[in-house]
Structures are given as C-alpha cells and as structure tokens.
Design a protein around this motif. Structure first.
Motif, short mmCIF file in Angstrom:
data_model
loop_
_atom_site.label_atom_id
_atom_site.label_comp_id
_atom_site.label_asym_id
_atom_site.label_seq_id
_atom_site.Cartn_x
_atom_site.Cartn_y
_atom_site.Cartn_z
N TYR A 63 0.86 -1.18 0.00
CA TYR A 63 0.00 0.00 0.00
C TYR A 63 0.90 1.24 0.00
N PRO A 64 0.70 2.18 -0.92
CA PRO A 64 1.57 3.36 -1.01
C PRO A 64 1.49 4.23 0.24
N VAL A 65 2.64 4.62 0.75
CA VAL A 65 2.72 5.47 1.94
C VAL A 65 1.94 6.77 1.72
N GLU A 66 1.97 7.29 0.51
CA GLU A 66 1.29 8.56 0.21
C GLU A 66 -0.22 8.49 0.42
N LEU A 126 -0.49 8.46 10.16
CA LEU A 126 0.16 7.17 9.95
C LEU A 126 1.40 7.29 9.05
N ARG A 127 1.49 8.37 8.30
CA ARG A 127 2.65 8.59 7.42
C ARG A 127 3.88 9.05 8.17
N ASP A 128 3.70 9.64 9.35
CA ASP A 128 4.83 10.19 10.10
C ASP A 128 5.94 9.16 10.26
N GLY A 129 7.13 9.55 9.86
CA GLY A 129 8.30 8.69 10.02
C GLY A 129 8.50 7.68 8.91
N LEU A 130 7.59 7.62 7.95
CA LEU A 130 7.74 6.68 6.83
C LEU A 130 8.23 7.43 5.59
N THR A 184 6.22 1.45 -0.01
CA THR A 184 4.95 0.77 0.23
C THR A 184 5.02 0.08 1.60
N VAL A 185 3.84 -0.14 2.16
CA VAL A 185 3.74 -0.77 3.47
C VAL A 185 2.64 -1.81 3.44
N THR A 186 2.60 -2.62 4.46
CA THR A 186 1.49 -3.54 4.66
C THR A 186 0.61 -2.96 5.75
N VAL A 187 -0.67 -2.81 5.45
CA VAL A 187 -1.62 -2.24 6.40
C VAL A 187 -2.58 -3.34 6.84
N THR A 188 -2.70 -3.50 8.14
CA THR A 188 -3.65 -4.47 8.70
C THR A 188 -4.64 -3.72 9.58
#
Length: 72
Positions: free
Chosen positions: A9-12, A18-22, A27-31
C-alpha cells in the motif's frame, strides 16, 4: 471479528498521522482489525466499579441535597 490486510500500500495514501516517520515513495502492509466490543458482563463490572469509586445515593432527593451541600 473482521480483518483487512493490504500489502504494498503506497505510503502517500496513508492518513497523515500514519505517514509520520515513513519515507515517501515506499509501500507498506496495512492491517486493520475490528475491535471486539466489551461483553455485557464486562460493562456491568465496569459500572459496578465506577459506582464503588463514587457512590450515588439511591434517593434522588438525597442526591440533590448532597450536590447542593457540596459547595459548602
């Protein structure tokens, strides 16, 4: 209980908090998991504990007098 998983999932697209520090461009995995609401027994227990901490008189007149006399 429902659970949603999004991989890559794109950080943007994440909310700002939730973007802070990324790093951008990653991309990340969101659960996302649904919280289970407290049981009726748990709610009753919490209510009983609250009543013990700050008992409320059963008699409405007594309660009003206690509130009125609180300022004295």
């Amino acid at each position: 209980m429902n659970k949603i998983v999004r991989q890559r999932y794109p950080v943007e697209k994440l909310p700002a908090d939730l973007r802070d520090g990324l790093p951008a461009g990653r991309t990340v995995t969101v659960t996302v998991e649904e919280s289970e609401p407290p049981s009726k027994e748990k709610l009753l227990h919490l209510l009983e504990e609250a009543r013990k901490a700050d008992p409320i008189p059963d008699d409405p007149v007594e309660r009003i007098r206690a509130l009125r006399d609180e300022d004295d």
